[in-house]
Motif scaffolding. Sequence first.
Motif, PDB file in Angstrom:
ATOM      1  N   LEU A   5       0.833  -1.193   0.000  1.00  0.00           N
ATOM      2  CA  LEU A   5       0.000   0.000   0.000  1.00  0.00           C
ATOM      3  C   LEU A   5       0.867   1.242   0.000  1.00  0.00           C
ATOM      4  O   LEU A   5       1.967   1.250   0.554  1.00  0.00           O
ATOM      5  CB  LEU A   5      -0.908   0.008   1.230  1.00  0.00           C
ATOM      6  CG  LEU A   5      -1.849  -1.185   1.374  1.00  0.00           C
ATOM      7  CD1 LEU A   5      -2.686  -1.027   2.639  1.00  0.00           C
ATOM      8  CD2 LEU A   5      -2.726  -1.336   0.158  1.00  0.00           C
ATOM      9  N   ILE A   6       0.354   2.287  -0.607  1.00  0.00           N
ATOM     10  CA  ILE A   6       1.043   3.575  -0.636  1.00  0.00           C
ATOM     11  C   ILE A   6       0.132   4.581   0.063  1.00  0.00           C
ATOM     12  O   ILE A   6      -0.914   4.960  -0.455  1.00  0.00           O
ATOM     13  CB  ILE A   6       1.350   4.012  -2.084  1.00  0.00           C
ATOM     14  CG1 ILE A   6       2.201   2.944  -2.757  1.00  0.00           C
ATOM     15  CG2 ILE A   6       2.039   5.374  -2.095  1.00  0.00           C
ATOM     16  CD1 ILE A   6       2.279   3.063  -4.243  1.00  0.00           C
ATOM     17  N   GLU A  32      -6.840  -0.032  -7.304  1.00  0.00           N
ATOM     18  CA  GLU A  32      -6.286  -1.352  -7.596  1.00  0.00           C
ATOM     19  C   GLU A  32      -4.761  -1.393  -7.597  1.00  0.00           C
ATOM     20  O   GLU A  32      -4.175  -2.471  -7.570  1.00  0.00           O
ATOM     21  CB  GLU A  32      -6.839  -1.885  -8.920  1.00  0.00           C
ATOM     22  CG  GLU A  32      -8.285  -2.271  -8.814  1.00  0.00           C
ATOM     23  CD  GLU A  32      -8.832  -2.950 -10.052  1.00  0.00           C
ATOM     24  OE1 GLU A  32      -8.050  -3.542 -10.819  1.00  0.00           O
ATOM     25  OE2 GLU A  32     -10.055  -2.880 -10.250  1.00  0.00           O
ATOM     26  N   ASN A  33      -4.113  -0.223  -7.593  1.00  0.00           N
ATOM     27  CA  ASN A  33      -2.656  -0.167  -7.541  1.00  0.00           C
ATOM     28  C   ASN A  33      -2.122  -0.030  -6.119  1.00  0.00           C
ATOM     29  O   ASN A  33      -0.917   0.058  -5.919  1.00  0.00           O
ATOM     30  CB  ASN A  33      -2.142   0.990  -8.398  1.00  0.00           C
ATOM     31  CG  ASN A  33      -2.470   0.780  -9.857  1.00  0.00           C
ATOM     32  OD1 ASN A  33      -2.237  -0.293 -10.399  1.00  0.00           O
ATOM     33  ND2 ASN A  33      -3.043   1.794 -10.491  1.00  0.00           N
ATOM     34  N   TYR A  50     -16.663  -0.116  -1.100  1.00  0.00           N
ATOM     35  CA  TYR A  50     -15.355   0.523  -1.269  1.00  0.00           C
ATOM     36  C   TYR A  50     -14.268  -0.542  -1.347  1.00  0.00           C
ATOM     37  O   TYR A  50     -14.240  -1.473  -0.529  1.00  0.00           O
ATOM     38  CB  TYR A  50     -15.050   1.482  -0.106  1.00  0.00           C
ATOM     39  CG  TYR A  50     -16.008   2.645   0.006  1.00  0.00           C
ATOM     40  CD1 TYR A  50     -16.309   3.432  -1.106  1.00  0.00           C
ATOM     41  CD2 TYR A  50     -16.603   2.954   1.214  1.00  0.00           C
ATOM     42  CE1 TYR A  50     -17.185   4.511  -1.000  1.00  0.00           C
ATOM     43  CE2 TYR A  50     -17.482   4.027   1.328  1.00  0.00           C
ATOM     44  CZ  TYR A  50     -17.765   4.792   0.216  1.00  0.00           C
ATOM     45  OH  TYR A  50     -18.637   5.857   0.318  1.00  0.00           O
ATOM     46  N   LEU A  51     -13.364  -0.402  -2.295  1.00  0.00           N
ATOM     47  CA  LEU A  51     -12.272  -1.349  -2.451  1.00  0.00           C
ATOM     48  C   LEU A  51     -11.322  -1.229  -1.263  1.00  0.00           C
ATOM     49  O   LEU A  51     -10.848  -0.136  -0.941  1.00  0.00           O
ATOM     50  CB  LEU A  51     -11.518  -1.093  -3.765  1.00  0.00           C
ATOM     51  CG  LEU A  51     -10.382  -2.068  -4.090  1.00  0.00           C
ATOM     52  CD1 LEU A  51     -10.922  -3.488  -4.288  1.00  0.00           C
ATOM     53  CD2 LEU A  51      -9.641  -1.606  -5.341  1.00  0.00           C
ATOM     54  N   HIS A  52     -11.057  -2.356  -0.621  1.00  0.00           N
ATOM     55  CA  HIS A  52     -10.160  -2.389   0.541  1.00  0.00           C
ATOM     56  C   HIS A  52      -9.322  -3.668   0.474  1.00  0.00           C
ATOM     57  O   HIS A  52      -9.734  -4.667  -0.105  1.00  0.00           O
ATOM     58  CB  HIS A  52     -10.947  -2.302   1.855  1.00  0.00           C
ATOM     59  CG  HIS A  52     -11.980  -3.380   2.007  1.00  0.00           C
ATOM     60  ND1 HIS A  52     -13.192  -3.353   1.357  1.00  0.00           N
ATOM     61  CD2 HIS A  52     -11.966  -4.539   2.710  1.00  0.00           C
ATOM     62  CE1 HIS A  52     -13.896  -4.425   1.660  1.00  0.00           C
ATOM     63  NE2 HIS A  52     -13.166  -5.182   2.484  1.00  0.00           N
ATOM     64  N   PRO A  53      -8.109  -3.651   1.063  1.00  0.00           N
ATOM     65  CA  PRO A  53      -7.214  -4.808   0.945  1.00  0.00           C
ATOM     66  C   PRO A  53      -7.459  -5.871   2.018  1.00  0.00           C
ATOM     67  O   PRO A  53      -7.795  -5.555   3.159  1.00  0.00           O
ATOM     68  CB  PRO A  53      -5.823  -4.188   1.118  1.00  0.00           C
ATOM     69  CG  PRO A  53      -6.059  -3.003   1.988  1.00  0.00           C
ATOM     70  CD  PRO A  53      -7.439  -2.494   1.651  1.00  0.00           C
ATOM     71  N   SER A  91      -5.790  -3.359   8.310  1.00  0.00           N
ATOM     72  CA  SER A  91      -6.271  -2.185   9.030  1.00  0.00           C
ATOM     73  C   SER A  91      -5.597  -0.925   8.490  1.00  0.00           C
ATOM     74  O   SER A  91      -4.477  -0.986   7.965  1.00  0.00           O
ATOM     75  CB  SER A  91      -5.959  -2.306  10.529  1.00  0.00           C
ATOM     76  OG  SER A  91      -6.646  -3.397  11.086  1.00  0.00           O
ATOM     77  N   TYR A  92      -6.284   0.221   8.655  1.00  0.00           N
ATOM     78  CA  TYR A  92      -5.696   1.476   8.212  1.00  0.00           C
ATOM     79  C   TYR A  92      -4.381   1.697   8.959  1.00  0.00           C
ATOM     80  O   TYR A  92      -4.289   1.520  10.169  1.00  0.00           O
ATOM     81  CB  TYR A  92      -6.634   2.669   8.446  1.00  0.00           C
ATOM     82  CG  TYR A  92      -6.024   3.941   7.904  1.00  0.00           C
ATOM     83  CD1 TYR A  92      -6.121   4.240   6.549  1.00  0.00           C
ATOM     84  CD2 TYR A  92      -5.284   4.787   8.717  1.00  0.00           C
ATOM     85  CE1 TYR A  92      -5.512   5.369   6.031  1.00  0.00           C
ATOM     86  CE2 TYR A  92      -4.679   5.917   8.208  1.00  0.00           C
ATOM     87  CZ  TYR A  92      -4.793   6.204   6.855  1.00  0.00           C
ATOM     88  OH  TYR A  92      -4.172   7.315   6.341  1.00  0.00           O
ATOM     89  N   GLY A  93      -3.333   2.085   8.219  1.00  0.00           N
ATOM     90  CA  GLY A  93      -2.011   2.333   8.789  1.00  0.00           C
ATOM     91  C   GLY A  93      -1.078   1.140   8.673  1.00  0.00           C
ATOM     92  O   GLY A  93       0.123   1.286   8.818  1.00  0.00           O
TER      93      GLY A  93
END
Length: 189
Positions: A5-6, A32-33, A50-53, A91-93
Amino acid sequence: MVFDLIYPETTAGTIGEDAGAGTAEMLPVIDENGFVLSQAARPVCHMHGYLHPVVHLHIIDRMSNLYLQHRSPDKDLMPDRWDTAVGGHVSYGEFIEEALYREAGEELGFYEFNPQLIHRYVFENGGDHELVCVYATVGHFDIHPDNCEVREGRYWTFDEIEAARGKSILTPQFESEFEIVRDKLLALL
């Protein structure tokens, strides 16, 4: 293959705060990137698509047996079915491999492994829209399911997996993912 993730330089804005974010787990909303566009509570991501990993880990031994987890009967989705050894949200972060090790630890008490990224794909099911990062590790490990999210686990032969397909024993996502990664798993041996 390398993928992560960026994150933006500053904390990404939150979307859907009024839809029950509260104390819910916050997930990165991505393209998607892997560019993080914002963040949203897990239920908001699922409600609005929403797209999430997410991460999946396949554990294969040198005899071509694949470890599967038996999902708890208390799970909201696909209770009491057999599934990928490890699976969970990022998770975020967090970065992808951080989430992979966290999930493996939480679900199986499994921390010492060498993950190989073997595939990634977008999965859509109803409102759920996930970028699935599929990892594998090779070995016959001492694994201890948490008995909360994961009822039990065991190594399956590929023939056993094939015999169980289409019989509501395995999760549909595992069945479709296994078809995609089967040869990639065998190539690791």
